[in-house]
Design a protein around this motif. Structure first.
Motif, PDB file in Angstrom:
ATOM      1  N   ASN A   1      22.920  18.095  19.372  1.00 57.36           N
ATOM      2  CA  ASN A   1      22.555  16.744  19.775  1.00 57.36           C
ATOM      3  C   ASN A   1      22.055  16.790  21.219  1.00 57.36           C
ATOM      4  O   ASN A   1      22.725  17.298  22.111  1.00 57.36           O
ATOM      5  CB  ASN A   1      23.770  15.822  19.662  1.00 57.36           C
ATOM      6  CG  ASN A   1      23.440  14.373  19.964  1.00 57.36           C
ATOM      7  OD1 ASN A   1      22.957  14.051  21.043  1.00 57.36           O
ATOM      8  ND2 ASN A   1      23.724  13.495  19.015  1.00 57.36           N
TER       9      ASN A   1
ATOM     10  N   LYS B   1      24.398  15.456  23.986  1.00 58.36           N
ATOM     11  CA  LYS B   1      25.499  16.368  24.285  1.00 58.36           C
ATOM     12  C   LYS B   1      25.010  17.580  25.071  1.00 58.36           C
ATOM     13  O   LYS B   1      25.734  18.129  25.909  1.00 58.36           O
ATOM     14  CB  LYS B   1      26.183  16.809  22.991  1.00 58.36           C
ATOM     15  CG  LYS B   1      26.922  15.696  22.277  1.00 58.36           C
ATOM     16  CD  LYS B   1      27.622  16.199  21.030  1.00 58.36           C
ATOM     17  CE  LYS B   1      28.393  15.084  20.342  1.00 58.36           C
ATOM     18  NZ  LYS B   1      29.087  15.547  19.118  1.00 58.36           N
TER      19      LYS B   1
ATOM     20  N   THR C   1      33.467  16.439  21.107  1.00 62.83           N
ATOM     21  CA  THR C   1      33.809  15.081  20.664  1.00 62.83           C
ATOM     22  C   THR C   1      33.465  14.059  21.735  1.00 62.83           C
ATOM     23  O   THR C   1      34.084  14.013  22.796  1.00 62.83           O
ATOM     24  CB  THR C   1      35.302  14.976  20.309  1.00 62.83           C
ATOM     25  OG1 THR C   1      35.627  15.969  19.326  1.00 62.83           O
ATOM     26  CG2 THR C   1      35.617  13.603  19.750  1.00 62.83           C
TER      27      THR C   1
ATOM     28  N   THR D   1      32.692   9.915  22.485  1.00 63.67           N
ATOM     29  CA  THR D   1      32.825   8.536  22.019  1.00 63.67           C
ATOM     30  C   THR D   1      32.029   7.638  22.967  1.00 63.67           C
ATOM     31  O   THR D   1      32.337   7.563  24.159  1.00 63.67           O
ATOM     32  CB  THR D   1      34.296   8.085  22.005  1.00 63.67           C
ATOM     33  OG1 THR D   1      35.048   8.971  21.161  1.00 63.67           O
ATOM     34  CG2 THR D   1      34.417   6.668  21.487  1.00 63.67           C
ATOM     35  N   GLU D   2      31.020   6.991  22.436  1.00 61.11           N
ATOM     36  CA  GLU D   2      30.192   6.116  23.273  1.00 61.11           C
ATOM     37  C   GLU D   2      30.963   4.841  23.591  1.00 61.11           C
ATOM     38  O   GLU D   2      31.387   4.123  22.690  1.00 61.11           O
ATOM     39  CB  GLU D   2      28.888   5.783  22.556  1.00 61.11           C
ATOM     40  CG  GLU D   2      27.891   5.033  23.433  1.00 61.11           C
ATOM     41  CD  GLU D   2      26.569   4.827  22.718  1.00 61.11           C
ATOM     42  OE1 GLU D   2      25.618   5.578  22.989  1.00 61.11           O
ATOM     43  OE2 GLU D   2      26.505   3.907  21.863  1.00 61.11           O
TER      44      GLU D   2
ATOM     45  N   GLU E   1      17.380   9.685  15.331  1.00 61.81           N
ATOM     46  CA  GLU E   1      18.557   8.867  15.581  1.00 61.81           C
ATOM     47  C   GLU E   1      19.534   9.548  16.535  1.00 61.81           C
ATOM     48  O   GLU E   1      19.646  10.773  16.568  1.00 61.81           O
ATOM     49  CB  GLU E   1      19.280   8.566  14.267  1.00 61.81           C
ATOM     50  CG  GLU E   1      18.451   7.774  13.280  1.00 61.81           C
ATOM     51  CD  GLU E   1      19.211   7.524  11.986  1.00 61.81           C
ATOM     52  OE1 GLU E   1      20.399   7.902  11.917  1.00 61.81           O
ATOM     53  OE2 GLU E   1      18.613   6.941  11.064  1.00 61.81           O
ATOM     54  N   ASP E   2      20.278   8.728  17.293  1.00 66.37           N
ATOM     55  CA  ASP E   2      21.295   9.255  18.197  1.00 66.37           C
ATOM     56  C   ASP E   2      22.440   9.909  17.434  1.00 66.37           C
ATOM     57  O   ASP E   2      23.086  10.832  17.918  1.00 66.37           O
ATOM     58  CB  ASP E   2      21.862   8.139  19.076  1.00 66.37           C
ATOM     59  CG  ASP E   2      20.867   7.654  20.118  1.00 66.37           C
ATOM     60  OD1 ASP E   2      19.769   8.250  20.200  1.00 66.37           O
ATOM     61  OD2 ASP E   2      21.167   6.693  20.839  1.00 66.37           O
ATOM     62  N   HIS E   3      22.723   9.389  16.227  1.00 68.41           N
ATOM     63  CA  HIS E   3      23.852   9.897  15.431  1.00 68.41           C
ATOM     64  C   HIS E   3      23.325  10.396  14.091  1.00 68.41           C
ATOM     65  O   HIS E   3      23.399   9.688  13.074  1.00 68.41           O
ATOM     66  CB  HIS E   3      24.896   8.794  15.241  1.00 68.41           C
ATOM     67  CG  HIS E   3      25.361   8.181  16.524  1.00 68.41           C
ATOM     68  ND1 HIS E   3      26.162   8.854  17.421  1.00 68.41           N
ATOM     69  CD2 HIS E   3      25.108   6.968  17.077  1.00 68.41           C
ATOM     70  CE1 HIS E   3      26.392   8.072  18.467  1.00 68.41           C
ATOM     71  NE2 HIS E   3      25.762   6.937  18.286  1.00 68.41           N
TER      72      HIS E   3
ATOM     73  N   GLU F   1      26.038  15.023  11.992  1.00 71.59           N
ATOM     74  CA  GLU F   1      27.146  14.815  12.931  1.00 71.59           C
ATOM     75  C   GLU F   1      28.167  13.816  12.411  1.00 71.59           C
ATOM     76  O   GLU F   1      29.226  13.652  13.007  1.00 71.59           O
ATOM     77  CB  GLU F   1      26.610  14.315  14.284  1.00 71.59           C
ATOM     78  CG  GLU F   1      26.165  15.419  15.203  1.00 71.59           C
ATOM     79  CD  GLU F   1      26.147  14.959  16.655  1.00 71.59           C
ATOM     80  OE1 GLU F   1      26.497  15.765  17.529  1.00 71.59           O
ATOM     81  OE2 GLU F   1      25.770  13.797  16.912  1.00 71.59           O
ATOM     82  N   ARG F   2      27.867  13.157  11.332  1.00 78.47           N
ATOM     83  CA  ARG F   2      28.755  12.083  10.848  1.00 78.47           C
ATOM     84  C   ARG F   2      29.905  12.668  10.036  1.00 78.47           C
ATOM     85  O   ARG F   2      29.782  13.708   9.426  1.00 78.47           O
ATOM     86  CB  ARG F   2      27.967  11.088   9.993  1.00 78.47           C
ATOM     87  CG  ARG F   2      26.923  10.323  10.811  1.00 78.47           C
ATOM     88  CD  ARG F   2      26.018   9.495   9.916  1.00 78.47           C
ATOM     89  NE  ARG F   2      24.838   9.048  10.648  1.00 78.47           N
ATOM     90  CZ  ARG F   2      23.699   8.711  10.083  1.00 78.47           C
ATOM     91  NH1 ARG F   2      23.565   8.763   8.759  1.00 78.47           N
ATOM     92  NH2 ARG F   2      22.676   8.298  10.804  1.00 78.47           N
TER      93      ARG F   2
END
Length: 340
Positions: A113, A116, A153, A155-156, A333-335, A339-340
């Motif tokens: 990502n 990251k 890991t 978290t936004e 996409e950001d996610h 990654e999900r």
């Protein structure tokens, strides 16, 4: 282990080789082919042109990175590639090249990502950096706050709801006639003006959130410029640069202060292309110190898009067991799905 990082998410094609192991994080090579001169003619990145330029550059710079590092393909422990987010056409060039290289040589492939990766660049210059920490990522496409609980890991906890700080800098820089990229030119020009000369709205939203909105600030600056021009008044470029820079920097600082107050982080990482902005670096250093925290910022060479940061993020993802197959696809996409 030796790890190859490949980056092609926007307008830089980059390949890097790192030696990563416990107690050692060394950049053996980091080759970047910039497209700034190509896109300067248009005042911004043209996606189709960027994709074609990546195709032309990627094979050569990868060979150069391996040669400069003195590492053979057979010695690589993994190939890491930026797979999201970014310009989809540009990403596809890097992803498909990395897939071909990895599977033809039976090397593990690790998707990375881009956000990251920017944060991971800090590990390459800060041997003391360890999670948990607060990450402030500021770039042309993102302005976000992340709680980083471990190396992979994130978290936004705050983000822009529209434009990003880097895009806002570049847009106003272009409108007042500064050379592309406008953000870098605005950074320099801001030192020549009065940061209190022009009243502009803050991009920091209310106390109930850690989010930003840069569209209103950008519109206010554009309205000011248009009013000056319609009135036959020369736009005071230095004062506008200083006031606009102050608004953006103070807005980001406000949300960083709020996050430090609410969650009491001891370390903050500032990352992304706009982390190269000297005003932002200085202001957030002051904020961190005032809250008893330490600010970690990658050197200027690692703030922009580069393969070294991708390799660093890829190393941590590799340790976490993340791998990709021939079905890996790029995502804007950001996610992304993987990654999900």
């Amino acid at each position: 282990m030796y790890i190859l990082g490949i980056e092609s998410s926007c307008d830089e094609t980059s390949a890097a080789v790192l030696c990563m192991e416990e107690g050692r994080k060394e950049i053996l090579s980091n080759i970047v082919a910039s497209q700034i001169e190509t896109h300067r003619l248009y005042g911004g990145v043209v996606p189709e042109i960027a994709s074609r330029a990546h195709i032309e550059a990627i094979t050569g710079i990868t060979h150069q990175a391996l040669r400069e590092a003195g590492v053979m393909l057979s010695e690589l422990g993994a190939v890491a590639v930026t797979a999201a987010p970014g310009l989809i056409g540009a990403l596809l060039v890097g992803v498909n090249f990395a897939k071909s290289l990895a599977f033809a040589n039976r090397i593990p492939l690790v998707p990375v990502n881009h956000i990251k990766a920017h944060v991971a660049a800090a590990y390459l210059s800060d041997p003391l950096l360890k999670p948990p920490f607060l990450a402030v990522v500021v770039s042309g496409g993102h302005t976000s706050l992340f709680e980083v609980s471990d190396d992979t890991t994130f978290t936004e906890i705050g983000a822009t709801r529209d434009d990003a700080a880097g895009e806002a800098f570049d847009k106003i820089g272009r409108v007042i006639g500064l050379p592309y990229p406008g953000g870098a030119a605005l950074d320099k020009l801001a030192y020549e003006g009065d940061p209190l000369a022009i009243k502009l709205p803050s991009p920091a939203l209310g106390r109930e959130t850690l989010d930003f909105s840069f569209s209103g600030l950008k519109t206010a600056a554009l309205n000011y410029i248009n009013t000056c021009r319609q009135s036959g008044i020369e736009v005071p470029r230095a004062d506008l640069a200083a006031s606009y820079t102050r608004a953006i920097v103070e807005g980001i600082a406000v949300k960083m202060k709020q996050a430090l107050t609410e969650r009491q982080y001891r370390t903050v990482v500032l990352a992304g292309g706009v982390a190269a902005n000297s005003h932002l670096r200085r202001k957030l250093e002051h904020v961190a110190t005032a809250h008893g925290a330490r600010l970690s910022v990658p050197p200027l060479a690692l703030c922009g898009d580069n393969g070294a940061m991708v390799a660093a993020a890829g190393y941590f993802a590799y340790l976490a067991g993340q791998r990709a197959g021939t079905d890996l696809n790029a995502s804007a996409e950001d996610h992304p799905a993987w990654e999900r």
